[in-house]
Write an enzyme that holds these catalytic residues in place. Structure first.
Site, PDB file in Angstrom:
ATOM      1  N   TYR A 144       0.849  -1.195   0.000  1.00 44.59           N
ATOM      2  CA  TYR A 144       0.000   0.000   0.000  1.00 44.59           C
ATOM      3  C   TYR A 144       0.884   1.245   0.000  1.00 44.59           C
ATOM      4  CZ  TYR A 144      -2.735   3.778   2.103  1.00 44.59           C
ATOM      5  OH  TYR A 144      -3.312   5.001   2.371  1.00 44.59           O
TER       6      TYR A 144
HETATM    7  N1  LIG Z   1      -9.173   7.843   6.136  1.00 44.19           N
HETATM    8  C1  LIG Z   1      -7.970   8.207   6.549  1.00 44.19           C
HETATM    9  O1  LIG Z   1      -7.743   8.445   7.757  1.00 44.19           O
HETATM   10  C2  LIG Z   1      -6.857   8.342   5.565  1.00 44.19           C
HETATM   11  C3  LIG Z   1      -7.110   8.332   4.203  1.00 44.19           C
HETATM   12  N2  LIG Z   1      -6.070   8.473   3.308  1.00 44.19           N
HETATM   13  C4  LIG Z   1      -6.374   8.475   1.871  1.00 44.19           C
HETATM   14  O2  LIG Z   1      -7.451   9.382   1.621  1.00 44.19           O
HETATM   15  C5  LIG Z   1      -8.327   8.831   0.607  1.00 44.19           C
HETATM   16  C6  LIG Z   1      -9.745   8.723   1.170  1.00 44.19           C
HETATM   17  O3  LIG Z   1      -9.703   7.896   2.340  1.00 44.19           O
HETATM   18  P1  LIG Z   1     -11.050   7.144   2.822  1.00 44.19           P
HETATM   19  O4  LIG Z   1     -12.204   8.038   2.613  1.00 44.19           O
HETATM   20  O5  LIG Z   1     -10.786   6.549   4.162  1.00 44.19           O
HETATM   21  O6  LIG Z   1     -11.113   5.995   1.716  1.00 44.19           O
HETATM   22  P2  LIG Z   1     -11.972   4.625   1.710  1.00 44.19           P
HETATM   23  O7  LIG Z   1     -11.154   3.530   2.308  1.00 44.19           O
HETATM   24  O8  LIG Z   1     -13.312   4.909   2.250  1.00 44.19           O
HETATM   25  O9  LIG Z   1     -12.033   4.337   0.113  1.00 44.19           O
HETATM   26  C7  LIG Z   1     -12.584   5.294  -0.756  1.00 44.19           C
HETATM   27  C8  LIG Z   1     -13.291   4.595  -1.860  1.00 44.19           C
HETATM   28  O10 LIG Z   1     -12.365   3.917  -2.704  1.00 44.19           O
HETATM   29  C9  LIG Z   1     -13.129   2.999  -3.458  1.00 44.19           C
HETATM   30  N3  LIG Z   1     -12.329   1.898  -3.987  1.00 44.19           N
HETATM   31  C10 LIG Z   1     -11.630   0.982  -3.293  1.00 44.19           C
HETATM   32  N4  LIG Z   1     -11.101   0.068  -4.132  1.00 44.19           N
HETATM   33  C11 LIG Z   1     -11.504   0.413  -5.392  1.00 44.19           C
HETATM   34  C12 LIG Z   1     -11.321  -0.145  -6.682  1.00 44.19           C
HETATM   35  N5  LIG Z   1     -10.634  -1.293  -6.853  1.00 44.19           N
HETATM   36  N6  LIG Z   1     -11.879   0.484  -7.741  1.00 44.19           N
HETATM   37  C13 LIG Z   1     -12.604   1.620  -7.577  1.00 44.19           C
HETATM   38  N7  LIG Z   1     -12.827   2.193  -6.379  1.00 44.19           N
HETATM   39  C14 LIG Z   1     -12.287   1.584  -5.310  1.00 44.19           C
HETATM   40  C15 LIG Z   1     -14.206   2.468  -2.508  1.00 44.19           C
HETATM   41  O11 LIG Z   1     -15.398   2.311  -3.257  1.00 44.19           O
HETATM   42  P3  LIG Z   1     -16.643   1.419  -2.732  1.00 44.19           P
HETATM   43  O12 LIG Z   1     -16.875   1.876  -1.305  1.00 44.19           O
HETATM   44  O13 LIG Z   1     -17.765   1.767  -3.645  1.00 44.19           O
HETATM   45  O14 LIG Z   1     -16.187  -0.019  -2.806  1.00 44.19           O
HETATM   46  C16 LIG Z   1     -14.301   3.543  -1.419  1.00 44.19           C
HETATM   47  O15 LIG Z   1     -15.575   4.110  -1.312  1.00 44.19           O
HETATM   48  C17 LIG Z   1      -7.716   7.500   0.195  1.00 44.19           C
HETATM   49  O16 LIG Z   1      -6.925   7.660  -0.965  1.00 44.19           O
HETATM   50  C18 LIG Z   1      -6.847   7.123   1.388  1.00 44.19           C
HETATM   51  O17 LIG Z   1      -5.773   6.263   1.016  1.00 44.19           O
HETATM   52  C19 LIG Z   1      -4.771   8.569   3.716  1.00 44.19           C
HETATM   53  C20 LIG Z   1      -4.473   8.562   5.047  1.00 44.19           C
HETATM   54  C21 LIG Z   1      -5.490   8.498   6.061  1.00 44.19           C
HETATM   55  N1  LIG Z   2      -8.180   3.821   1.435  1.00 45.96           N
HETATM   56  C1  LIG Z   2      -7.865   4.104   2.713  1.00 45.96           C
HETATM   57  N2  LIG Z   2      -6.616   4.440   3.043  1.00 45.96           N
HETATM   58  C2  LIG Z   2      -6.312   4.687   4.358  1.00 45.96           C
HETATM   59  C3  LIG Z   2      -7.286   4.619   5.349  1.00 45.96           C
HETATM   60  C4  LIG Z   2      -8.614   4.282   4.960  1.00 45.96           C
HETATM   61  O1  LIG Z   2      -9.532   4.212   5.791  1.00 45.96           O
HETATM   62  N3  LIG Z   2      -8.841   4.025   3.646  1.00 45.96           N
HETATM   63  N4  LIG Z   2      -6.995   4.877   6.652  1.00 45.96           N
HETATM   64  C5  LIG Z   2      -5.748   5.155   7.027  1.00 45.96           C
HETATM   65  C6  LIG Z   2      -5.455   5.431   8.480  1.00 45.96           C
HETATM   66  O2  LIG Z   2      -4.396   6.374   8.587  1.00 45.96           O
HETATM   67  C7  LIG Z   2      -5.053   4.147   9.207  1.00 45.96           C
HETATM   68  O3  LIG Z   2      -4.641   4.465  10.482  1.00 45.96           O
HETATM   69  C8  LIG Z   2      -6.265   3.216   9.314  1.00 45.96           C
HETATM   70  O4  LIG Z   2      -7.327   3.861   9.965  1.00 45.96           O
HETATM   71  C9  LIG Z   2      -4.608   5.149   6.073  1.00 45.96           C
HETATM   72  N5  LIG Z   2      -5.052   5.005   4.707  1.00 45.96           N
END
Ligand SMILES: NC(=O)C1=CN([C@@H]2O[C@H](COP(=O)(O)OP(=O)(O)OC[C@H]3O[C@@H](n4cnc5c(N)ncnc54)[C@H](OP(=O)(O)O)[C@@H]3O)[C@@H](O)[C@H]2O)C=CC1
Ligand SMILES: Nc1nc2c(c(=O)[nH]1)N=C([C@H](O)[C@@H](O)CO)CN2
Length: 237
Positions: free
Chosen positions: A149
């Site tokens: 990742y």
């Molecule tokens: N949340 C956090 O604390 C953090 C987030 N980030 C980054 O910020 C962004 C948003 O995070 P977050 O809202 O938690 O994200 P999520 O984990 O909720 O994923 C966002 C969306 O990505 C879609 N997705 C996953 N796999 C695929 C695929 N193979 N093809 C198309 N769509 C796909 C999912 O669609 P579906 O639900 O319809 O399957 C999901 O709704 C991400 O890029 C994440 O890596 C980085 C660090 C911390």
């Molecule tokens: N696709 C995602 N990427 C990440 C997530 C997530 O929820 N979706 N969350 C993190 C957080 O920083 C980690 O601590 C898990 O909660 C990182 N990237």
């Protein structure tokens, strides 16, 4: 003439959904991609958000998405590559496939979509066009359990540099690099406590801080090729 739409991939939930809703509040037309159909999407559709089903885990799925977007709109104001799979490395049996999967979702999809939709961004009626890649603080330190990742997100950050140079001056390309912004439903209190302690700010702020970063990049006409950390001082602890 109506505004060009802003495209957010993976906009059905959490950070992507929150930003899609704020963009609608600010008067932008919005298109989101989703992978799994579900009831929550109806609320977004009721706001006028157009939704496109897409799975970026294969090149065919990415190309099909590109073709659909080209049929939906002749221009784009911005593309936010938010879709992501936070998957652990897994065992010997599945780690090869998992690496390829994360490469496709976090690198191949943004790469192919940016190159294929460049002309839609350039054709926008607005004077500014933006691409924003959603990365992760973990690019700076790696991860014992999410090495694939983290590596795929590092590749995404490198694409920011290449595309910022290639697409300038018409299109700005930047990264937002969050640390923990939102917990996941299955995160327990112990995990949450340990996670809070990892950043200097010792908080889990919620999606509003990502919206602030996105709004700043969309409004700034002189920022490109950068990574905007939104991580609570994660590097200080
Ligand atoms: N949340 C956090 O604390 C953090 C987030 N980030 C980054 O910020 C962004 C948003 O995070 P977050 O809202 O938690 O994200 P999520 O984990 O909720 O994923 C966002 C969306 O990505 C879609 N997705 C996953 N796999 C695929 C695929 N193979 N093809 C198309 N769509 C796909 C999912 O669609 P579906 O639900 O319809 O399957 C999901 O709704 C991400 O890029 C994440 O890596 C980085 C660090 C911390
Ligand atoms: N696709 C995602 N990427 C990440 C997530 C997530 O929820 N979706 N969350 C993190 C957080 O920083 C980690 O601590 C898990 O909660 C990182 N990237």
């Amino acid at each position: 003439m109506s505004q060009s739409p802003i495209l957010i991939t993976g906009g059905a939930q959490r950070l992507g959904r929150y930003c899609a809703e704020r963009l609608v509040d600010d008067g932008h037309p919005v298109i989101i991609s989703y992978r799994r159909e579900r009831e929550e999407l109806d609320a977004l559709r009721a706001l006028g958000i157009r939704t496109v089903q897409a799975d970026f885990s294969s090149e065919a799925g990415i190309q099909a998405f590109i073709a659909t977007i080209r049929e939906m709109t002749p221009t784009l104001r911005a593309i936010v590559h938010n879709a992501s799979d936070w998957a652990a490395d897994g065992g010997a049996e599945e780690r090869g496939e998992m690496f390829e999967h994360l490469f496709r979702v976090h690198m191949q999809a943004p790469y192919l979509i940016n190159l294929a939709l460049r002309d839609l961004l350039e054709a926008g009626i607005e004077t500014q066009a933006d691409i924003i890649h959603m990365s992760d603080f973990v690019v700076q330190k790696g991860s014992r359990k999410h090495a694939a990742y983290a590596a795929s997100k590092a590749g995404l950050e490198n694409l920011t540099l290449s595309f910022a140079a290639l697409f300038a001056p018409r299109i700005q390309v930047n990264t937002i690099a969050p640390a923990l912004i939102m917990l996941r439903p299955d995160d327990d209190d112990d995990y949450a406590e340990r996670a809070r302690a990892k950043s200097a700010m010792q908080s889990v702020p919620g999606p509003g801080v990502i919206w602030q970063a996105l709004r700043y990049l969309l409004d700034s006409p002189y920022v490109t090729g950068t990574t905007l950390p939104v991580d609570g001082g994660r590097h200080l602890t």
